[in-house]
Design an enzyme around this catalytic site. Structure first.
Site, PDB file in Angstrom:
ATOM      1  N   ASP A  36      -2.629 -21.116   0.016  1.00  0.00           N
ATOM      2  CA  ASP A  36      -2.745 -22.525   0.413  1.00  0.00           C
ATOM      3  C   ASP A  36      -2.217 -22.806   1.813  1.00  0.00           C
ATOM      4  O   ASP A  36      -1.704 -23.892   2.095  1.00  0.00           O
ATOM      5  CB  ASP A  36      -2.011 -23.435  -0.606  1.00  0.00           C
ATOM      6  N   LYS A  56      -6.397 -21.704   4.883  1.00  0.00           N
ATOM      7  CA  LYS A  56      -7.425 -20.706   5.241  1.00  0.00           C
ATOM      8  C   LYS A  56      -8.813 -21.344   5.345  1.00  0.00           C
ATOM      9  O   LYS A  56      -9.579 -21.043   6.252  1.00  0.00           O
ATOM     10  CB  LYS A  56      -7.446 -19.567   4.201  1.00  0.00           C
ATOM     11  N   GLY A  76      -8.647 -22.038  -3.893  1.00  0.00           N
ATOM     12  CA  GLY A  76      -9.102 -23.413  -3.664  1.00  0.00           C
ATOM     13  C   GLY A  76      -8.975 -23.663  -2.180  1.00  0.00           C
ATOM     14  O   GLY A  76      -7.870 -23.771  -1.657  1.00  0.00           O
ATOM     15  N   HIS A  77     -10.090 -23.666  -1.479  1.00  0.00           N
ATOM     16  CA  HIS A  77     -10.080 -23.808  -0.024  1.00  0.00           C
ATOM     17  C   HIS A  77     -10.693 -25.157   0.352  1.00  0.00           C
ATOM     18  O   HIS A  77     -11.818 -25.457  -0.015  1.00  0.00           O
ATOM     19  CB  HIS A  77     -10.860 -22.663   0.631  1.00  0.00           C
ATOM     20  N   GLN A 128      -5.732 -16.340  -1.495  1.00  0.00           N
ATOM     21  CA  GLN A 128      -4.302 -16.167  -1.796  1.00  0.00           C
ATOM     22  C   GLN A 128      -3.514 -15.808  -0.523  1.00  0.00           C
ATOM     23  O   GLN A 128      -3.935 -16.200   0.554  1.00  0.00           O
ATOM     24  CB  GLN A 128      -4.088 -15.120  -2.903  1.00  0.00           C
TER      25      GLN A 128
HETATM   26  P1  GDP Z   1      -6.189 -22.579   1.519  1.00  0.00           P
HETATM   27  O1  GDP Z   1      -6.155 -22.215   0.089  1.00  0.00           O
HETATM   28  O2  GDP Z   1      -5.390 -21.634   2.357  1.00  0.00           O
HETATM   29  O3  GDP Z   1      -7.578 -22.761   2.060  1.00  0.00           O
HETATM   30  O4  GDP Z   1      -5.459 -23.985   1.651  1.00  0.00           O
HETATM   31  P2  GDP Z   1      -5.710 -25.279   0.708  1.00  0.00           P
HETATM   32  O5  GDP Z   1      -6.992 -25.892   1.115  1.00  0.00           O
HETATM   33  O6  GDP Z   1      -5.515 -24.934  -0.713  1.00  0.00           O
HETATM   34  O7  GDP Z   1      -4.468 -26.174   1.099  1.00  0.00           O
HETATM   35  C1  GDP Z   1      -4.261 -26.586   2.417  1.00  0.00           C
HETATM   36  C2  GDP Z   1      -4.274 -28.133   2.443  1.00  0.00           C
HETATM   37  O8  GDP Z   1      -3.753 -28.585   3.675  1.00  0.00           O
HETATM   38  C3  GDP Z   1      -5.669 -28.718   2.359  1.00  0.00           C
HETATM   39  O9  GDP Z   1      -5.602 -29.937   1.676  1.00  0.00           O
HETATM   40  C4  GDP Z   1      -6.068 -28.938   3.809  1.00  0.00           C
HETATM   41  O10 GDP Z   1      -6.989 -30.008   3.982  1.00  0.00           O
HETATM   42  C5  GDP Z   1      -4.737 -29.305   4.410  1.00  0.00           C
HETATM   43  N1  GDP Z   1      -4.534 -28.895   5.803  1.00  0.00           N
HETATM   44  C6  GDP Z   1      -5.001 -27.809   6.458  1.00  0.00           C
HETATM   45  N2  GDP Z   1      -4.516 -27.765   7.711  1.00  0.00           N
HETATM   46  C7  GDP Z   1      -3.732 -28.843   7.863  1.00  0.00           C
HETATM   47  C8  GDP Z   1      -2.911 -29.339   8.934  1.00  0.00           C
HETATM   48  O11 GDP Z   1      -2.794 -28.755   9.991  1.00  0.00           O
HETATM   49  N3  GDP Z   1      -2.215 -30.483   8.686  1.00  0.00           N
HETATM   50  C9  GDP Z   1      -2.279 -31.149   7.497  1.00  0.00           C
HETATM   51  N4  GDP Z   1      -1.553 -32.256   7.353  1.00  0.00           N
HETATM   52  N5  GDP Z   1      -3.027 -30.708   6.480  1.00  0.00           N
HETATM   53  C10 GDP Z   1      -3.732 -29.568   6.651  1.00  0.00           C
HETATM   54  P1  IMO Z   2      -5.781 -19.852  -2.252  1.00  0.00           P
HETATM   55  O1  IMO Z   2      -6.900 -18.902  -1.874  1.00  0.00           O
HETATM   56  C1  IMO Z   2      -1.937 -20.381  -4.201  1.00  0.00           C
HETATM   57  C2  IMO Z   2      -1.163 -17.930  -7.743  1.00  0.00           C
HETATM   58  C3  IMO Z   2      -1.056 -18.648  -9.074  1.00  0.00           C
HETATM   59  C4  IMO Z   2      -0.058 -17.741  -9.767  1.00  0.00           C
HETATM   60  C5  IMO Z   2      -0.481 -16.346  -9.296  1.00  0.00           C
HETATM   61  C6  IMO Z   2      -1.384 -15.607 -10.254  1.00  0.00           C
HETATM   62  O2  IMO Z   2      -6.220 -21.247  -2.487  1.00  0.00           O
HETATM   63  O3  IMO Z   2      -4.659 -19.730  -1.282  1.00  0.00           O
HETATM   64  P2  IMO Z   2      -3.942 -15.829 -10.878  1.00  0.00           P
HETATM   65  O4  IMO Z   2      -4.716 -16.962 -11.466  1.00  0.00           O
HETATM   66  O5  IMO Z   2      -4.467 -15.365  -9.543  1.00  0.00           O
HETATM   67  O6  IMO Z   2      -3.773 -14.677 -11.824  1.00  0.00           O
HETATM   68  O7  IMO Z   2      -2.473 -16.420 -10.634  1.00  0.00           O
HETATM   69  O8  IMO Z   2      -1.157 -16.543  -8.068  1.00  0.00           O
HETATM   70  N1  IMO Z   2      -2.411 -18.191  -7.001  1.00  0.00           N
HETATM   71  C7  IMO Z   2      -2.478 -18.970  -5.914  1.00  0.00           C
HETATM   72  N2  IMO Z   2      -1.541 -19.725  -5.313  1.00  0.00           N
HETATM   73  N3  IMO Z   2      -3.172 -20.304  -3.685  1.00  0.00           N
HETATM   74  C8  IMO Z   2      -4.116 -19.530  -4.254  1.00  0.00           C
HETATM   75  O9  IMO Z   2      -5.318 -19.313  -3.682  1.00  0.00           O
HETATM   76  C9  IMO Z   2      -3.800 -18.852  -5.456  1.00  0.00           C
HETATM   77  N4  IMO Z   2      -4.493 -18.043  -6.289  1.00  0.00           N
HETATM   78  C10 IMO Z   2      -3.628 -17.640  -7.220  1.00  0.00           C
HETATM   79  O10 IMO Z   2      -0.569 -19.955  -8.908  1.00  0.00           O
HETATM   80  O11 IMO Z   2       1.235 -17.981  -9.274  1.00  0.00           O
HETATM   81 MG    MG Z   3      -5.774 -23.108  -1.764  1.00  0.00          MG
END
Ligand code: GDP
Ligand code: IMO
Ligand code: MG
Length: 429
Positions: free
Chosen positions: A13, A16, A40-41, A223
């Site tokens: 998270d 990415k 979850g991207h 991840q």
């Molecule tokens: P990922 O799994 O690495 O793709 O990240 P996620 O999408 O799960 O979580 C990142 C969250 O932060 C998302 O809701 C993005 O919209 C948000 N985000 C990404 N870059 C920035 C930033 O520079 N500032 C803020 N405030 N939010 C951001």
């Molecule tokens: P993105 O790509 C954050 C965590 C779960 C748990 C562990 C194992 O959005 O960054 P799993 O279901 O993979 O067997 O769970 O890994 N986890 C993540 N945490 N971002 C993710 O993906 C994750 N995918 C799995 O919360 O701790």
């Molecule tokens: Mg994510």
């Protein structure tokens, strides 16, 4: 270095999805190489938010998108995602999306088993996403998984379902649970085949052709380094290698073609699920970061645990994953704080160490050693040039670079696509 691999450098998270979407403007192909719909991207374009789990984050721009062999695919979840994104105006066809014919499938029995194990583990649970990721990878390395290509051959499919259920029904009997009926699963898979197969092909060949034609390939990790099955906080990890090395094996390309490794790094630290987290803040500061950063999981909606930036962890990720530079995200979330702490080492049983030990019991006992930096009161939100950043924010970024041993290539200052500062282009090294 014509190609770029994007990986998470913390516990996932990091942002990415946003960075991949932004970089996709400079790429010809985007490839997922591990994980599944546990990812979850999120990307935000002109105020519209897109949440992707299996589809590579280039799809919104219409960039050719590939789901590589290293990904475990829940085909029903994929079809749902294609429909959901379609309703947002992004049409997914086999012109845009290709799926590795040798990728393994996640079946309903995998998520059932994942969730049952978590319940049975009680307090010792991993806190998985419950998507069946672990059990699906177990079947893959156990050589009994059903693969995309099996859907094209009914006799093989029947034989493989039998073999798979022989294993799973033995497990279910042991758990005192109801056994599964092969005919039901076969019927579901047969109904699915005509929907999934049009996307299937030998993607290694597509990638080889693209590479030879000088196309730019962008690999999208899921991840993060600390969730890597080898290098992470095992057993509180996911079930795949999340480091850049996996991009080659998980897509069918040689390691020499992967290129620049861009580690996506949040300006603080978060984690979802259980497991050690040395810099975790269970106080008002942690709550404030969580609220400003909207730290709720994209997949499960769970509240993410928040804490200070841990330079020790990211430095380790730079080394284990060969990270060449980072994209620092969510700097804006730290706006308005009087002071910021950064972890520069751990005290473990009276000794200061500069890496995270492998044993979970030792990780739990690591007490962070902090350096305190001055905060900034001006806003960095939406900044699109380095000159717009307050001097103290620049100091924070520069100190992070020193501590982790890698330069900042990109800086992100809001969820919006264009609120991004390019420091140096990863595609040109
Ligand atoms: P990922 O799994 O690495 O793709 O990240 P996620 O999408 O799960 O979580 C990142 C969250 O932060 C998302 O809701 C993005 O919209 C948000 N985000 C990404 N870059 C920035 C930033 O520079 N500032 C803020 N405030 N939010 C951001
Ligand atoms: P993105 O790509 C954050 C965590 C779960 C748990 C562990 C194992 O959005 O960054 P799993 O279901 O993979 O067997 O769970 O890994 N986890 C993540 N945490 N971002 C993710 O993906 C994750 N995918 C799995 O919360 O701790
Ligand atoms: Mg994510």
């Amino acid at each position: 270095m014509a190609n770029v691999v994007v990986v998470g450098s913390q516990w996932g998270d990091e942002g990415k999805g946003k960075v991949v979407d932004w970089l996709a403007a400079r790429a010809d192909v985007v490839v997922r190489f591990q994980g599944g719909h546990n990812a979850g991207h999120t990307l935000v374009v002109d105020g519209v938010s897109y949440k992707l789990s299996l589809l590579p984050s280039g799809v919104v721009r219409g960039t050719l998108s590939i789901i590589g062999n290293g990904v475990v695919i829940n085909p029903w979840a994929l079809m749902e995602e294609i429909d959901r994104i379609g309703a947002q105006g992004v049409t997914i066809t086999p012109e845009v999306l290709r799926i590795a014919e040798n990728a393994c499938l996640i079946l309903p029995l995998h998520s059932t088993l994942d969730q049952a194990r978590e319940v049975a583990a009680g307090k010792g649970k991993i806190g998985t996403t419950g998507r069946g990721i672990g059990p699906a990878y177990e079947d893959k390395v156990g050589r009994r998984a059903i693969r995309v290509c099996d859907l094209a051959d009914d006799a093989t499919l029947e034989m493989k379902v039998d073999r798979l259920l022989a294993h799973h029904n033995a497990l279910l009997r042991g758990l005192g649970a109801e056994e599964l009926n092969g005919d039901d699963l076969l019927a579901e898979l047969r109904a699915l085949a005509p929907k999934l197969l049009p996307y299937a092909e030998p993607v290694w060949l597509t990638l080889d052709t693209a590479y030879r034609a000088g196309k730019r390939i962008l690999f999208e990790g899921a991840q993060g380094a600390m969730l890597d099955v080898d290098h992470g906080t095992y057993p509180f990890v996911t079930s795949s290698n999340t480091v850049a090395g996996m991009a080659a094996a998980g897509s069918g390309m040689g390691p020499g073609r992967v290129g620049y490794v861009l580690g996506i790094t949040k300006a603080y630290t978060t984690r979802v699920g259980s497991g050690p987290f040395p810099t975790e803040l269970n106080d008002a500061v942690g709550d404030r970061i969580g609220e400003r950063g909207r730290e709720f999981g994209t997949v499960t909606g769970r509240k993410r645990r928040c804490g200070w930036f841990d330079a020790v962890l990211v430095r380790q990720a730079v080394k284990t994953g060969g990270i060449d530079g980072i994209a620092l995200t969510k700097l804006d979330v730290l706006d308005g704080m009087d002071e910021l702490k950064v972890c520069i080492g751990y005290e473990l049983d009276g000794t200061v160490i500069e890496h995270l030990p492998a044993a979970v019991a030792q990780q739990e006992r690591c007490v962070p050693v902090y350096e305190t930096l001055e905060g900034w009161q001006d806003s960095t939100e939406g900044a699109r040039s380095w000159a717009q950043l307050p001097a103290t924010a620049v100091k924070y970024v520069r100190r992070i670079e020193e501590l982790i041993g890698a330069p900042v290539s990109l800086l992100s200052t809001s969820p919006e696509r264009e609120d991004t500062i390019l420091v140096h282009d990863p595609f040109t090294g």
